[in-house]
Design an enzyme around this catalytic site. Sequence first.
Site, PDB file in Angstrom:
ATOM      1  N   GLU A 184      40.063  34.059  30.893  1.00  0.00           N
ATOM      2  CA  GLU A 184      40.353  34.641  32.209  1.00  0.00           C
ATOM      3  C   GLU A 184      40.436  33.517  33.232  1.00  0.00           C
ATOM      4  O   GLU A 184      39.533  32.685  33.327  1.00  0.00           O
ATOM      5  CB  GLU A 184      39.241  35.631  32.574  1.00  0.00           C
ATOM      6  CG  GLU A 184      39.464  36.275  33.917  1.00  0.00           C
ATOM      7  CD  GLU A 184      38.712  37.600  34.064  1.00  0.00           C
ATOM      8  OE1 GLU A 184      38.372  38.229  33.049  1.00  0.00           O
ATOM      9  OE2 GLU A 184      38.492  37.994  35.222  1.00  0.00           O
ATOM     10  N   ASN A 227      32.880  38.763  32.781  1.00  0.00           N
ATOM     11  CA  ASN A 227      33.279  40.133  32.472  1.00  0.00           C
ATOM     12  C   ASN A 227      32.996  40.283  30.975  1.00  0.00           C
ATOM     13  O   ASN A 227      33.838  40.054  30.133  1.00  0.00           O
ATOM     14  CB  ASN A 227      34.756  40.359  32.800  1.00  0.00           C
ATOM     15  CG  ASN A 227      34.990  40.198  34.295  1.00  0.00           C
ATOM     16  OD1 ASN A 227      34.195  40.661  35.113  1.00  0.00           O
ATOM     17  ND2 ASN A 227      36.062  39.517  34.665  1.00  0.00           N
ATOM     18  N   GLU A 308      33.143  44.567  40.505  1.00  0.00           N
ATOM     19  CA  GLU A 308      34.447  44.722  39.868  1.00  0.00           C
ATOM     20  C   GLU A 308      34.356  45.560  38.589  1.00  0.00           C
ATOM     21  O   GLU A 308      34.916  45.211  37.553  1.00  0.00           O
ATOM     22  CB  GLU A 308      35.074  43.357  39.565  1.00  0.00           C
ATOM     23  CG  GLU A 308      35.305  42.539  40.814  1.00  0.00           C
ATOM     24  CD  GLU A 308      36.103  41.263  40.581  1.00  0.00           C
ATOM     25  OE1 GLU A 308      37.063  41.053  41.316  1.00  0.00           O
ATOM     26  OE2 GLU A 308      35.754  40.495  39.666  1.00  0.00           O
ATOM     27  N   ARG A 352      34.291  42.758  53.150  1.00  0.00           N
ATOM     28  CA  ARG A 352      33.867  42.197  51.872  1.00  0.00           C
ATOM     29  C   ARG A 352      33.021  40.938  52.061  1.00  0.00           C
ATOM     30  O   ARG A 352      32.138  40.635  51.255  1.00  0.00           O
ATOM     31  CB  ARG A 352      35.120  41.884  51.053  1.00  0.00           C
ATOM     32  CG  ARG A 352      34.845  41.233  49.746  1.00  0.00           C
ATOM     33  CD  ARG A 352      36.135  41.069  48.982  1.00  0.00           C
ATOM     34  NE  ARG A 352      35.979  40.129  47.888  1.00  0.00           N
ATOM     35  CZ  ARG A 352      36.991  39.631  47.205  1.00  0.00           C
ATOM     36  NH1 ARG A 352      38.222  39.971  47.499  1.00  0.00           N
ATOM     37  NH2 ARG A 352      36.788  38.804  46.207  1.00  0.00           N
ATOM     38  N   LYS A 376      28.660  32.101  44.836  1.00  0.00           N
ATOM     39  CA  LYS A 376      29.910  31.343  44.968  1.00  0.00           C
ATOM     40  C   LYS A 376      29.894  30.542  46.263  1.00  0.00           C
ATOM     41  O   LYS A 376      29.174  30.889  47.209  1.00  0.00           O
ATOM     42  CB  LYS A 376      31.113  32.286  44.969  1.00  0.00           C
ATOM     43  CG  LYS A 376      31.428  32.867  43.596  1.00  0.00           C
ATOM     44  CD  LYS A 376      32.752  33.632  43.587  1.00  0.00           C
ATOM     45  CE  LYS A 376      33.014  34.209  42.197  1.00  0.00           C
ATOM     46  NZ  LYS A 376      34.271  34.988  42.108  1.00  0.00           N
ATOM     47  N   ASP A 381      36.221  34.488  47.672  1.00  0.00           N
ATOM     48  CA  ASP A 381      36.466  34.226  46.251  1.00  0.00           C
ATOM     49  C   ASP A 381      37.249  32.939  46.025  1.00  0.00           C
ATOM     50  O   ASP A 381      38.456  33.009  45.787  1.00  0.00           O
ATOM     51  CB  ASP A 381      37.235  35.414  45.653  1.00  0.00           C
ATOM     52  CG  ASP A 381      37.237  35.379  44.139  1.00  0.00           C
ATOM     53  OD1 ASP A 381      36.494  34.572  43.571  1.00  0.00           O
ATOM     54  OD2 ASP A 381      37.984  36.172  43.538  1.00  0.00           O
ATOM     55  N   GLU A 403      27.889  28.294  42.689  1.00  0.00           N
ATOM     56  CA  GLU A 403      28.979  28.467  41.718  1.00  0.00           C
ATOM     57  C   GLU A 403      30.271  27.976  42.350  1.00  0.00           C
ATOM     58  O   GLU A 403      30.705  28.479  43.385  1.00  0.00           O
ATOM     59  CB  GLU A 403      29.106  29.944  41.316  1.00  0.00           C
ATOM     60  CG  GLU A 403      30.233  30.205  40.328  1.00  0.00           C
ATOM     61  CD  GLU A 403      30.326  31.671  39.885  1.00  0.00           C
ATOM     62  OE1 GLU A 403      29.276  32.333  39.741  1.00  0.00           O
ATOM     63  OE2 GLU A 403      31.458  32.156  39.694  1.00  0.00           O
ATOM     64  N   GLU A 409      42.243  28.933  40.144  1.00  0.00           N
ATOM     65  CA  GLU A 409      42.779  30.298  40.200  1.00  0.00           C
ATOM     66  C   GLU A 409      43.617  30.532  41.458  1.00  0.00           C
ATOM     67  O   GLU A 409      44.634  31.209  41.406  1.00  0.00           O
ATOM     68  CB  GLU A 409      41.610  31.281  40.148  1.00  0.00           C
ATOM     69  CG  GLU A 409      42.013  32.726  40.364  1.00  0.00           C
ATOM     70  CD  GLU A 409      40.826  33.687  40.348  1.00  0.00           C
ATOM     71  OE1 GLU A 409      39.690  33.257  40.068  1.00  0.00           O
ATOM     72  OE2 GLU A 409      41.058  34.874  40.610  1.00  0.00           O
ATOM     73  N   HIS A 537      43.152  34.658  51.018  1.00  0.00           N
ATOM     74  CA  HIS A 537      43.524  35.721  50.088  1.00  0.00           C
ATOM     75  C   HIS A 537      44.932  36.276  50.366  1.00  0.00           C
ATOM     76  O   HIS A 537      45.138  37.475  50.496  1.00  0.00           O
ATOM     77  CB  HIS A 537      42.500  36.854  50.137  1.00  0.00           C
ATOM     78  CG  HIS A 537      42.249  37.436  48.769  1.00  0.00           C
ATOM     79  ND1 HIS A 537      43.233  38.100  48.067  1.00  0.00           N
ATOM     80  CD2 HIS A 537      41.155  37.434  47.976  1.00  0.00           C
ATOM     81  CE1 HIS A 537      42.734  38.480  46.902  1.00  0.00           C
ATOM     82  NE2 HIS A 537      41.485  38.082  46.810  1.00  0.00           N
TER      83      HIS A 537
HETATM   84  C1  GCU Z   1      37.620  36.678  40.779  1.00  0.00           C
HETATM   85  C2  GCU Z   1      38.542  36.544  39.607  1.00  0.00           C
HETATM   86  C3  GCU Z   1      38.109  37.405  38.450  1.00  0.00           C
HETATM   87  C4  GCU Z   1      36.654  37.118  38.122  1.00  0.00           C
HETATM   88  C5  GCU Z   1      35.806  37.278  39.358  1.00  0.00           C
HETATM   89  C6  GCU Z   1      34.364  36.874  39.147  1.00  0.00           C
HETATM   90  O1  GCU Z   1      37.722  37.939  41.330  1.00  0.00           O
HETATM   91  O2  GCU Z   1      39.835  36.887  39.986  1.00  0.00           O
HETATM   92  O3  GCU Z   1      38.938  37.115  37.369  1.00  0.00           O
HETATM   93  O4  GCU Z   1      36.217  37.989  37.134  1.00  0.00           O
HETATM   94  O5  GCU Z   1      36.302  36.460  40.379  1.00  0.00           O
HETATM   95  O6  GCU Z   1      34.029  35.784  39.597  1.00  0.00           O
HETATM   96  O7  GCU Z   1      33.595  37.619  38.587  1.00  0.00           O
END
Ligand code: GCU
Length: 719
Positions: A184, A227, A308, A352, A376, A381, A403, A409, A537
């Site tokens: 990912e 994830n 998420e 957010r 983070k 993000d 983090e 990304e 974003h």
């Molecule tokens: C971002 C990212 C996701 C990832 C998430 C996370 O949203 O796009 O792919 O899972 O960060 O850090 O958990």
Amino acid sequence: MRRLALALLLTVASTPLARAEDGYDLWLRYPRIDDAALLRSYQATVSSILVGGQSATSRIVADELTRGLTGLLGANVPVSRDLARDGTLVAGTPASSSVIADAALGAELRTIGDEGYLIRSSRVRGTRVTLIAANSDVGVLHGAFHFLRLLQTHQRIDALSVADYPRIQHRILDHWDNLDGSVERGYAGRSLWDWFKLPDYESPRLADYARANASLGINGTVLTNVNANATSLTPPYLVKVAALADVFRPYGLRVYLTARFSAPIEIGGLKTADPLDAQVRAWWHAKTDEIYRLIPDFGGFLVKANSEGQPGPQDYHRTHADGANMLADAVAPHGGIVMWRAFVYSETGNDRHKQAYTEFQPLDGAFRPNVLLQVKNGAIDFQPREPFHPLFGAMPRTPLMLELQITKEYLGFATHLVYLAPLFEEVLRADTYAKGEGSLVSKVIDGSLHGYTQTGIAGVANTGTDRNWCGSVFACANWHAFGRLAWNPTLSSADLADEWLRMTFTNNAAFVATVKQMMLSSRQAAVDYMTPLGLHHQMARGHHYGPGPWVAGGARADQTSVYYNRADALGLGFDRTETGTNAVSQYAAPVRDRFASLDRVGEDYLLWFHHVPWTYKMASGQSLWNELTARYCRGVESVRGMEGVWRGLEPFVDAERFDETRSFLAIQEKEARWWRDASILYFQTFSKQPIAPDACGPPADTLEHFMSINLRYVPGTNP
Ligand code: GCU
């Protein structure tokens, strides 16, 4: 004629071909020193190697020193069994090496901890030696890499007095790798872990991966995606994890796994994953014991919960602390830790930016001592630029770890040359004012500000099966910078670029100075052509590649670009002051007041915190609209500048790496224009003002065209 042809053929056949420079060797290439005087002085200083101990790590130290010195000095540097002659490089611990023991470094060794090292030019038993001394074999390995780095970067080694140690305990790469081999947000091929062939086949590449990390001082790797997939905790997979752990262990690299919160249901057959349920707790204890039986030095768990769509304690009306503590209790008897992520991102209807602080700050002090909250760098993000996360400084009784994202990304994936050390440095040096001026984020995470007992830093990895590891040669500079900053967060991005360039390409001063400048300006260039002045974003939906400031609609407002840019007839930007969402209130007073003030916020975060009229007069004297368009243009111009600079560097770089970089810069230039044109045209529909004549020329196409671009099969997207 035929004789000549034959002679030529023989010459070619007997000349060793120049080693292909495909990037695989990273910053560990060890080419022969090309400065004759320096080479002679190195040869005079080091002529043999004596490594104490029999452990796997000691063997790696001996191999690395042999490989490095033989390459750098252009001659075999023998390994000796005793202190036979002047010029011996002695590496070991007081326990593994009698020479190190005789050097009586006890007092100094006590200052460097388990993983640090001393490097000394010295005399022992009347013999002139260079000592690499540590308290553990892994410390010696770190010292060996430091010593080799001195030669790689052409520094003197004849009067050494180095003492170094990591400022942060847990220095970790987070791999967002899935069990099917996809990564990912990964742009460098497939996962390095070939789960299907493990544990029966361990690719040699795994040791090379561990070696590269050891050279930076990285000491942990989370193998699986945040994830998470509970299957990774099942017995067949734990055996595979154990095989990886066995390869990594001698390099001082511990393995961690992500724990899917609902695993007790999915693989345990329970009806609930409620963290206060006795059966659930027993299940995690048993699972953890099972893991430690296979992997005695297992590091612990990383958890993404209630974010998420991931399951978590809130599904059972429990808190994050309830969830984290349950896992912490399970790993505590084994010395493990839990890294609980603060990246919570669920539909709240509120800004957010505020969600993590709102959920976690009230829990300060509620976590077990072996829980670290992984935050983070910013509250949204991994954007090209974000203000530091408001949780830093706000949780004095809970160890916070930082983090960062090494994989790009939101920064053009592998093809855009964006050196991230300036971004990392900007965050680490940000002042939270939590305890007055000087309360830097780096001091929060190294534990010195609040006296944390556990400290950590994580980087979302950018490695994959691509031959060059990171998808591009320059992307590996970000892996290097992360690792070195994790070891010592006070290092400067300029020094790290310098070091990486010398080790990755050449010590040629003109080359290094030129490319370093290019690297250091590259992050601001990306900010300018993607999201200038605090915009954020604005990426295309889902895959985050290319511009999409018009992205609207869909399931959730806070997954759209219009939510963040708030463009309207009056102006642009997100009002996070008191008149808006008041996210500024989450920062300590001096920071809050600065961010809340239109005059004092500064241009980097202007549109992050304020909705600013199109006609607002900027520091340059221009209106916001003209400044905005100028910034987009500046970004494109910077990339063009990088292209030009690189073209002139062909004589310094091997063909393969030169061509890759040249082609990727061309992609970056094309896409910087795409970002600029699409964004300016879109925002113009609100500003209704002409695009000021500038060096960039008019947009290449219409807004409709840009809005119709719909990339498919983009790398790194969710499977
Ligand atoms: C971002 C990212 C996701 C990832 C998430 C996370 O949203 O796009 O792919 O899972 O960060 O850090 O958990």
